[in-house]
Enzyme design. Structure first.
Site, PDB file in Angstrom:
ATOM      1  N   ASN A 176      45.271 -25.502 -22.349  1.00  0.00           N
ATOM      2  CA  ASN A 176      44.501 -26.677 -21.930  1.00  0.00           C
ATOM      3  C   ASN A 176      43.063 -26.486 -22.377  1.00  0.00           C
ATOM      4  O   ASN A 176      42.521 -25.378 -22.363  1.00  0.00           O
ATOM      5  CB  ASN A 176      44.533 -26.866 -20.418  1.00  0.00           C
ATOM      6  CG  ASN A 176      43.720 -28.082 -19.990  1.00  0.00           C
ATOM      7  OD1 ASN A 176      44.098 -29.217 -20.253  1.00  0.00           O
ATOM      8  ND2 ASN A 176      42.571 -27.845 -19.365  1.00  0.00           N
ATOM      9  N   TYR A 180      33.854 -28.791 -18.688  1.00  0.00           N
ATOM     10  CA  TYR A 180      33.361 -28.636 -17.327  1.00  0.00           C
ATOM     11  C   TYR A 180      31.978 -27.988 -17.372  1.00  0.00           C
ATOM     12  O   TYR A 180      31.783 -26.999 -18.076  1.00  0.00           O
ATOM     13  CB  TYR A 180      34.313 -27.744 -16.511  1.00  0.00           C
ATOM     14  CG  TYR A 180      35.778 -28.011 -16.747  1.00  0.00           C
ATOM     15  CD1 TYR A 180      36.387 -29.149 -16.226  1.00  0.00           C
ATOM     16  CD2 TYR A 180      36.548 -27.135 -17.504  1.00  0.00           C
ATOM     17  CE1 TYR A 180      37.731 -29.397 -16.441  1.00  0.00           C
ATOM     18  CE2 TYR A 180      37.897 -27.378 -17.730  1.00  0.00           C
ATOM     19  CZ  TYR A 180      38.482 -28.509 -17.203  1.00  0.00           C
ATOM     20  OH  TYR A 180      39.819 -28.758 -17.431  1.00  0.00           O
ATOM     21  N   ARG A 181      31.071 -28.513 -16.600  1.00  0.00           N
ATOM     22  CA  ARG A 181      29.735 -27.926 -16.599  1.00  0.00           C
ATOM     23  C   ARG A 181      29.790 -26.498 -16.065  1.00  0.00           C
ATOM     24  O   ARG A 181      30.663 -26.147 -15.256  1.00  0.00           O
ATOM     25  CB  ARG A 181      28.794 -28.778 -15.763  1.00  0.00           C
ATOM     26  CG  ARG A 181      29.012 -28.626 -14.264  1.00  0.00           C
ATOM     27  CD  ARG A 181      28.129 -29.565 -13.486  1.00  0.00           C
ATOM     28  NE  ARG A 181      28.105 -29.254 -12.067  1.00  0.00           N
ATOM     29  CZ  ARG A 181      28.196 -30.154 -11.099  1.00  0.00           C
ATOM     30  NH1 ARG A 181      28.334 -31.438 -11.394  1.00  0.00           N
ATOM     31  NH2 ARG A 181      28.142 -29.779  -9.838  1.00  0.00           N
ATOM     32  N   TRP A 194      35.450 -26.604 -11.959  1.00  0.00           N
ATOM     33  CA  TRP A 194      36.795 -27.161 -12.065  1.00  0.00           C
ATOM     34  C   TRP A 194      36.999 -28.138 -10.914  1.00  0.00           C
ATOM     35  O   TRP A 194      37.301 -27.724  -9.788  1.00  0.00           O
ATOM     36  CB  TRP A 194      37.840 -26.060 -12.012  1.00  0.00           C
ATOM     37  CG  TRP A 194      38.056 -25.360 -13.317  1.00  0.00           C
ATOM     38  CD1 TRP A 194      37.886 -25.876 -14.559  1.00  0.00           C
ATOM     39  CD2 TRP A 194      38.483 -24.003 -13.499  1.00  0.00           C
ATOM     40  NE1 TRP A 194      38.189 -24.932 -15.519  1.00  0.00           N
ATOM     41  CE2 TRP A 194      38.559 -23.779 -14.898  1.00  0.00           C
ATOM     42  CE3 TRP A 194      38.812 -22.959 -12.637  1.00  0.00           C
ATOM     43  CZ2 TRP A 194      38.950 -22.557 -15.433  1.00  0.00           C
ATOM     44  CZ3 TRP A 194      39.196 -21.746 -13.167  1.00  0.00           C
ATOM     45  CH2 TRP A 194      39.262 -21.541 -14.550  1.00  0.00           C
ATOM     46  N   GLU A 242      45.387 -30.485 -26.855  1.00  0.00           N
ATOM     47  CA  GLU A 242      44.146 -31.121 -27.302  1.00  0.00           C
ATOM     48  C   GLU A 242      43.784 -30.728 -28.732  1.00  0.00           C
ATOM     49  O   GLU A 242      43.210 -31.525 -29.476  1.00  0.00           O
ATOM     50  CB  GLU A 242      42.989 -30.755 -26.369  1.00  0.00           C
ATOM     51  CG  GLU A 242      43.025 -31.420 -25.008  1.00  0.00           C
ATOM     52  CD  GLU A 242      43.840 -30.642 -23.988  1.00  0.00           C
ATOM     53  OE1 GLU A 242      43.842 -31.039 -22.809  1.00  0.00           O
ATOM     54  OE2 GLU A 242      44.472 -29.630 -24.373  1.00  0.00           O
ATOM     55  N   ASP A 291      23.617 -35.591 -12.250  1.00  0.00           N
ATOM     56  CA  ASP A 291      24.871 -35.951 -12.905  1.00  0.00           C
ATOM     57  C   ASP A 291      24.823 -37.320 -13.563  1.00  0.00           C
ATOM     58  O   ASP A 291      23.835 -38.053 -13.467  1.00  0.00           O
ATOM     59  CB  ASP A 291      26.014 -35.898 -11.889  1.00  0.00           C
ATOM     60  CG  ASP A 291      27.204 -35.129 -12.426  1.00  0.00           C
ATOM     61  OD1 ASP A 291      27.600 -35.383 -13.587  1.00  0.00           O
ATOM     62  OD2 ASP A 291      27.728 -34.270 -11.710  1.00  0.00           O
TER      63      ASP A 291
END
Length: 490
Positions: A176, A180-181, A194, A242, A291
């Site tokens: 996968n 993600y920051r 996550w 991906e 954000d």
């Protein structure tokens, strides 16, 4: 293939007048964000862009250049996918989705070229890559060598904002890739944001259920060719690799190389790779973070990523992005996803004519959907369908309109929707999962959603009054006026 790596994309941006070099020293702590924001505010007010891509050649405290806003326009998103229009990518996807089972020998022969093309998209493992020109392990690892941003004043620290995070499903070994920051705690430790519904979090939970005191390998690639870089944010089905989809987008397989300290593979053309692990029994306070909602996401407990090895090119470009009050660079990435994956949505729900997600809706707050209505309650069926469709489940508000409404003309949408709605009759509420970043939800990850049926109502839906026609001038009158228009002197 459009670009072999990120630096080829940089050259293309500069040649197209889409990139500006900043040779002055600018601090990655707050200052680069402010420069980027000022460029954005001065950009096209029609939201066609948020200013040029910026290459900061001398970020304060680092010897490595920083690239930001690389995807901050529709034009640059088209360049990233090496197309003139985003619809070209959608057409390619539709072509593969429309493939039917061959009925005879001639149909099978016709499918051979397409099958061969699909086979050419699979990632290709290579022995070495540019991402390993420099290898640092143990105490030689220092994340602060890179110009990692602190974007906003109340941020909990510096954040890696454009990573490709590689993990494996602990049960079947499938790869996968997610975006993600990562809050930098020190030279060799970061947070791993996550979110509950993300695949990385699912890998973490499954591994912890088997061995609560164990750890899982994680590798992070920063700065690959555009199609590969963007693959981490694309809503591909869980069982679709991906990196294979990135190969489809770039029309050539992604070359992958095995990491130095674990068995994960990463793009060989990456600028920077971080290798390490996440302890399954370790959580740490992460955030706040300014954000894409335009507000700070709050502190929370998240897993911790320990970096054991850093590999990079000799002269790596640090790719990053800033999120905040919309529109930002991420809006154009989201818009591309909307256009590219519309055929996928239409394959499942062919009554959908078009969708739009306004920048101010920050992806998960508002979706406008035009449908070709065929039966009573059709609009409500589509609402529930979208709430069960991958990441679209987070959509807080869905407005369904008729097929003849231009969902990208927000003035038309507001006008026709408000005129079509009886609030008590046409609004429905539902409870379910919501985005972790939704600070208005009653509790994290769970809250309510609203659907608005703004379609014309039918007698079979209990509407017994006549529905009026929209006011439009007839074509004959318009033609006559056009013929004598110039004589009016106005």
């Amino acid at each position: 293939m459009g670009y072999r790596d990120l630096r080829e994309f940089v050259k293309a941006l500069e040649a197209a007048g889409e990139l500006k070099r900043v040779r002055a020293e600018v601090d990655p702590v707050l200052e680069i964000t402010e420069v980027t924001q000022r460029i954005a505010r001065d950009a096209n007010r029609a939201k066609a862009s948020v200013g040029p891509a910026l290459l900061f050649e001398k970020p304060k405290g680092s010897k490595y250049p920083l690239l930001i806003n690389a995807f901050g326009s529709v034009k640059r998103m088209c360049m990233a996918f090496d197309v003139d229009e985003l619809d070209e990518v959608a057409v390619r996807i539709r072509g593969f989705l429309d493939t039917k089972s061959p009925q005879g020998i001639f149909d099978k022969i016709k499918m051979l070229p397409k099958l061969a093309e699909i086979g050419s998209f699979f990632p290709k493992t290579v022995k070495d890559g540019a991402c390993k020109e420099v290898i640092r392990k143990g105490n030689a690892v220092n994340l602060l060598d890179f110009p990692i941003l602190k974007c906003w004043p109340q941020d909990g620290g510096r954040f890696i904002t454009f990573p490709l995070v590689f993990t494996k499903n602990p049960e079947n070994g499938k790869r996968n890739v997610g975006m993600y920051r990562m809050q930098v705690y020190d030279e060799r430790t970061t947070g791993m944001h996550w979110q509950t519904q993300k695949h990385g979090a699912e890998h973490f939970r499954r591994a912890r259920a088997k061995n609560p005191d164990g750890k899982i390998p994680v590798s992070v690639a920063i700065g690959s060719d555009p199609a590969t870089t963007l693959s981490g944010m694309l809503p591909v089905p869980p069982d679709l690799d991906e990196m294979m989809f990135a190969g489809f987008l770039r029309k050539e397989p992604v070359e992958m190389v095995v990491c130095e300290t674990n068995d994960l593979e990463v793009p060989a053309n990456a600028e920077i790779v971080l290798e390490g692990y996440v302890n399954l029994n370790e959580m740490r306070r992460e955030g706040p973070f300014g954000d894409h909602t335009g507000f700070y996401s709050l502190e929370g407990e998240f897993p911790v990523f320990h970096v054991e090895c850093v590999t990079h090119r000799r002269d790596p470009i640090y790719l990053t992005t800033v999120v905040g009050p919309p529109p930002q660079e991420d809006f154009f990435m989201g818009y591309a996803v909307e256009r590219v994956f519309l055929p996928v949505m239409k394959m499942q729900y062919p009554e959908i004519v078009d969708v739009a997600m306004p920048a101010e809706g920050i992806f998960h707050n508002l979706m406008i959907v035009a449908i070709r209505k065929s039966y009573p309650g059709h609009a409500r069926k589509i609402m529930n369908a979208i709430w069960s469709l991958g990441q679209a489940m987070f959509t807080k508000m869905i407005v369904v309109v008729d097929h003849d409404v231009d969902v990208h003309n927000y003035s038309e949408v507001v006008w026709k929707a408000l005129c079509a709605v009886d609030p008590e009759r046409d609004v429905q509420f539902s409870l379910g999962p919501v985005d972790t970043l939704d600070h208005a939800a009653r509790i994290q990850d769970y809250g309510s959603k609203m659907g608005i049926d703004a379609t014309r109502k039918w007698p079979t839906e209990g509407f017994t009054r006549p529905w009026p026609d929209e006011i439009l001038m007839d074509d004959e009158t318009k033609k006559r006026v056009t013929e004598f228009w110039k004589t009016l002197g106005i």
